[in-house]
Design a protein around this motif. Sequence first.
Motif, PDB file in Angstrom:
ATOM      1  N   LYS A  72      43.050  74.895  66.769  1.00 23.24           N
ATOM      2  CA  LYS A  72      44.515  74.892  66.757  1.00 23.24           C
ATOM      3  C   LYS A  72      44.986  73.432  66.807  1.00 23.24           C
ATOM      4  CE  LYS A  72      48.856  75.998  68.186  1.00 23.24           C
ATOM      5  NZ  LYS A  72      49.454  74.696  67.871  1.00 23.24           N
ATOM      6  N   VAL A  95      52.980  71.364  57.437  1.00 26.64           N
ATOM      7  CA  VAL A  95      52.465  72.649  57.936  1.00 26.64           C
ATOM      8  C   VAL A  95      51.921  73.482  56.779  1.00 26.64           C
ATOM      9  CG1 VAL A  95      53.200  74.856  58.958  1.00 26.64           C
ATOM     10  CG2 VAL A  95      53.770  72.684  60.089  1.00 26.64           C
ATOM     11  N   HIS A 103      48.091  74.688  56.563  1.00 24.90           N
ATOM     12  CA  HIS A 103      47.687  76.098  56.411  1.00 24.90           C
ATOM     13  C   HIS A 103      46.756  76.244  55.205  1.00 24.90           C
ATOM     14  CE1 HIS A 103      51.331  77.793  58.876  1.00 24.90           C
ATOM     15  NE2 HIS A 103      50.511  77.052  59.580  1.00 24.90           N
ATOM     16  N   LYS A 104      47.126  75.569  54.096  1.00 29.24           N
ATOM     17  CA  LYS A 104      46.274  75.656  52.895  1.00 29.24           C
ATOM     18  C   LYS A 104      44.879  75.107  53.162  1.00 29.24           C
ATOM     19  CE  LYS A 104      47.980  76.453  48.639  1.00 29.24           C
ATOM     20  NZ  LYS A 104      47.884  76.146  47.231  1.00 29.24           N
ATOM     21  N   TYR A 122      43.840  75.031  58.616  1.00 29.84           N
ATOM     22  CA  TYR A 122      44.124  74.740  60.032  1.00 29.84           C
ATOM     23  C   TYR A 122      45.109  75.753  60.594  1.00 29.84           C
ATOM     24  CZ  TYR A 122      42.048  70.150  59.125  1.00 29.84           C
ATOM     25  OH  TYR A 122      41.190  69.146  58.788  1.00 29.84           O
ATOM     26  N   GLN A 123      45.001  75.994  61.897  1.00 31.99           N
ATOM     27  CA  GLN A 123      45.984  76.847  62.583  1.00 31.99           C
ATOM     28  C   GLN A 123      47.036  75.959  63.220  1.00 31.99           C
ATOM     29  OE1 GLN A 123      44.668  79.673  65.573  1.00 31.99           O
ATOM     30  NE2 GLN A 123      42.585  79.101  64.994  1.00 31.99           N
ATOM     31  N   THR A 124      48.293  76.299  63.003  1.00 35.98           N
ATOM     32  CA  THR A 124      49.355  75.501  63.646  1.00 35.98           C
ATOM     33  C   THR A 124      50.189  76.337  64.600  1.00 35.98           C
ATOM     34  OG1 THR A 124      51.017  75.994  61.966  1.00 35.98           O
ATOM     35  CG2 THR A 124      49.580  74.094  61.541  1.00 35.98           C
ATOM     36  N   LEU A 149      55.886  79.191  58.718  1.00 37.16           N
ATOM     37  CA  LEU A 149      56.291  78.292  57.630  1.00 37.16           C
ATOM     38  C   LEU A 149      57.673  78.650  57.079  1.00 37.16           C
ATOM     39  CD1 LEU A 149      55.648  75.954  55.721  1.00 37.16           C
ATOM     40  CD2 LEU A 149      54.410  77.572  54.264  1.00 37.16           C
TER      41      LEU A 149
END
Length: 340
Positions: free
Chosen positions: A4, A237, A241-242, A245-247, A251
């Motif tokens: 994360k 972000v 995501h692409k 990664y987890q944010t 979006l």
Amino acid sequence: MTQKITITDSTLRDGMHTVRHQFTPSEMAEIASALDQSGVDIIEIGHGDGLAGSSYQYGFSFASDEEYLKAVCHVVKQAKVAVLLLPGIGTLKDLHAAAELGAKVARVATHVTEADISEQHIKSSKQLGLLTVGFLMMAHMEGPERIVEEAKKMESYGADVVYVTDSAGALLPDGVRARVAALREALNIPIGFHAHNNLGVAVGNTLAALAEGATYVDGSLRGMGAGAGNAQTEVMVAALHKAGYQTGCDLNQLIHAAEHIVAPKMSRPQIIDSVALILGYAGVYSSFFLHAKRAAEKFGVDPLAILVELGKRRVVGGQEDQIIDVAYELSLARKEKTVV
Ligand SMILES: CC[C@H](O)CC(=O)C(=O)O
Ligand SMILES: [Mn+2]
């Protein structure tokens, strides 16, 4: 499963540079609430130059630190509210007041070679129970070894996170990677990265930092920030995501907030104009952007020439008076040429 990533949005602090620190408390509350609902972890607010930045030197903000903190902390339910503290501008008293008003994060910022001056602020911030971030500014001016030395000092004072801060937007991905990799190797705390987009590589640089193990990154909605602005939160972000990664961010809500809440409040489009580009190229503090434009107008000289000279002199944050000196000297030189 990827780690994360902790997202800090600085629309309401770095973005304040672009509106001459004139967001109202209710505008801040509206934007902060949208960011909160979008799932951003940390929302940084206040004058562009941090606590107590409102002054003749840096420009007066529409409202006081206290008014902004009260308005924002009242509406933010999940995110942590952050303040920036530049020792010498803000004081321990300002930090205590911010904590009492609800700030949960303090980002203590020094020039990249001056971590020593952050000791008492970092220690006090920890005593106040705040998440404490050491923010090493103008990171392009020193190589990995020196940055490690300074970051270790911040770690020894108790910082929870240390940032590589590309204040001038002068770094390219390789430079970001080298600095973050060195810190990861030498430190036992998470590493963050704060980008400026003067060379058009803010999101790319952020991805480079993550590839080397940074876990804290910054952005601003619509990219609002000093110079050409920061990594654009909603774009960053999407890219994260692409990349897998987890944010924890939604979006769509970020895109909506950027388009419908922030964009109508912007006083200028966040573009890479010639002044912003030369900030990055010459390696000059992004918050000099408006100061340099104003000095150029006042003395009838080219703002780009001012920035090139400031870059040669290796001027750093806190030396804003040199912008006037350089503009004045350039105007004298121009007059001499005209006479001859
Ligand atoms: C004037 C403080 C500065 O804007 C902090 C920052 O965001 C940076 O150095 O990039
Ligand atoms: Mn910045």
